[in-house]
Design a protein around this motif. Structure first.
Motif, PDB file in Angstrom:
ATOM      1  N   VAL A  53      36.063   0.178 -25.755  1.00  0.00           N
ATOM      2  CA  VAL A  53      37.180  -0.726 -25.564  1.00  0.00           C
ATOM      3  C   VAL A  53      37.862  -0.462 -24.229  1.00  0.00           C
ATOM      4  O   VAL A  53      38.539  -1.325 -23.685  1.00  0.00           O
ATOM      5  CB  VAL A  53      38.185  -0.576 -26.719  1.00  0.00           C
ATOM      6  N   ARG A  91      28.553 -18.304 -24.923  1.00  0.00           N
ATOM      7  CA  ARG A  91      28.525 -16.841 -25.026  1.00  0.00           C
ATOM      8  C   ARG A  91      27.171 -16.293 -24.609  1.00  0.00           C
ATOM      9  O   ARG A  91      26.143 -16.934 -24.772  1.00  0.00           O
ATOM     10  CB  ARG A  91      28.861 -16.399 -26.460  1.00  0.00           C
ATOM     11  N   GLY A  96      32.886  -7.312 -28.211  1.00  0.00           N
ATOM     12  CA  GLY A  96      32.931  -8.756 -28.216  1.00  0.00           C
ATOM     13  C   GLY A  96      32.540  -9.405 -29.528  1.00  0.00           C
ATOM     14  O   GLY A  96      32.352 -10.620 -29.576  1.00  0.00           O
ATOM     15  N   ASP A 124      33.948  -8.276 -33.072  1.00  0.00           N
ATOM     16  CA  ASP A 124      35.146  -8.394 -33.907  1.00  0.00           C
ATOM     17  C   ASP A 124      36.273  -9.100 -33.163  1.00  0.00           C
ATOM     18  O   ASP A 124      37.088  -9.790 -33.758  1.00  0.00           O
ATOM     19  CB  ASP A 124      35.623  -7.007 -34.350  1.00  0.00           C
ATOM     20  N   LYS A 125      36.328  -8.916 -31.856  1.00  0.00           N
ATOM     21  CA  LYS A 125      37.350  -9.543 -31.016  1.00  0.00           C
ATOM     22  C   LYS A 125      36.668 -10.119 -29.785  1.00  0.00           C
ATOM     23  O   LYS A 125      35.866  -9.450 -29.138  1.00  0.00           O
ATOM     24  CB  LYS A 125      38.413  -8.514 -30.604  1.00  0.00           C
ATOM     25  N   LEU A 126      36.978 -11.368 -29.466  1.00  0.00           N
ATOM     26  CA  LEU A 126      36.322 -12.026 -28.345  1.00  0.00           C
ATOM     27  C   LEU A 126      36.519 -11.260 -27.048  1.00  0.00           C
ATOM     28  O   LEU A 126      37.611 -10.766 -26.750  1.00  0.00           O
ATOM     29  CB  LEU A 126      36.864 -13.443 -28.168  1.00  0.00           C
ATOM     30  N   MET A 127      35.459 -11.169 -26.265  1.00  0.00           N
ATOM     31  CA  MET A 127      35.530 -10.597 -24.925  1.00  0.00           C
ATOM     32  C   MET A 127      35.389 -11.751 -23.941  1.00  0.00           C
ATOM     33  O   MET A 127      34.322 -12.348 -23.824  1.00  0.00           O
ATOM     34  CB  MET A 127      34.420  -9.571 -24.709  1.00  0.00           C
TER      35      MET A 127
END
Length: 256
Positions: free
Chosen positions: A8, A117, A162, A164-167
């Motif tokens: 992260v 993506r 990217g 669980d949470k968008l990167m």
């Protein structure tokens, strides 16, 4: 195989560490004036992201690596209209190519899927606590433009990035065409010269006739205007009021 220690820390540095801020005071201590004209139609201000860079010859690494991590990178909204099947996103560690991918496409129709993506497997031999220079590079075939975001990070713990949470890396802040990025408070810039900010006003930044950033004033809080340019350039701000069709112009408002 174990996963490569990309974390992260990488995500945070690439998402949030690419621009400088301006206190709204422009390029000098003097207060610039403004001119007022009438504009019959609403402006269609837009940054021209086209460049002249050749397609890179990025290819998947062939040598053996001990570990890897998965990364899912989504292209930011402003660049989404330009994404095509020929685009590439690559991961470099210490300037060495460690993974590359095109966008997700339907194998039967060839159409883009999964909201622009790119799924990348990044290879490596690094271990926890090592400091490396890591960069994401995005080649947009339609714009002929390579966008690059880089940072020195200390590797930490295993992660899939990217998912669980968008990167959504701000690739526009890693442009070779516009290497200097500044963020200013649009309302404060207008207030400084005697223009009362109103929600819905459209504000644009210009170098000559070339748009370098645009924003619509928000109904809540301060609106940040991101300006893209080159060192030493003087930026003019324009503000359009659709209700009265007035165009306010503030010359030499910001120094890049």
């Amino acid at each position: 195989m174990k996963k490569m220690h990309l974390t992260v820390v990488l995500l945070a540095s690439l998402l949030f560490g690419a621009c400088s801020s301006d206190d709204g005071e422009g390029g000098s201590n003097s207060t610039p004036g403004y001119t007022e004209t009438t504009l019959n139609g609403a402006p269609t201000w837009q940054i021209d992201w086209t460049n002249n860079q050749e397609r890179p010859n990025w290819e998947e690494p062939t040598q053996a690596y001990e570990n890897w991590t998965l990364m899912k990178v989504q292209i930011e909204d402003v660049l989404k209209p330009y994404v095509t099947e020929g685009d590439l996103v690559a991961v470099f560690v210490n300037n060495e190519l460690r993974g590359v991918s095109g966008p997700n496409v339907d194998l039967e129709t060839g159409e883009l899927i999964d909201n622009c993506r790119f799924l990348i497997k990044a290879w490596g031999n690094e271990t926890s606590s090592q400091t490396v220079n890591i960069s994401l590079r995005y080649y947009c075939q339609q714009l002929k433009h390579i966008f690059t975001l880089s940072d020195n990070i200390t590797l930490d713990a295993d992660a899939e990035i990217g998912f669980d949470k968008l990167m959504v890396p701000p690739f526009t802040q890693g442009s070779e065409k516009y290497p200097v990025v500044k963020t200013v408070g649009a309302e404060s810039m207008l207030t400084k010269v005697g223009i009362t900010p109103v929600s819905g006003y459209v504000v644009g930044a210009f170098v000559g006739d070339e748009c370098r950033g645009t924003i619509t004033l928000s109904t809540t809080g301060s609106t940040s205007l991101v300006i893209y340019g080159r060192s030493g350039e003087s930026v003019t701000l324009k503000c359009y009021d659709a209700g009265s069709k007035r165009l306010f112009t503030i010359a030499d408002a910001v120094k890049m």
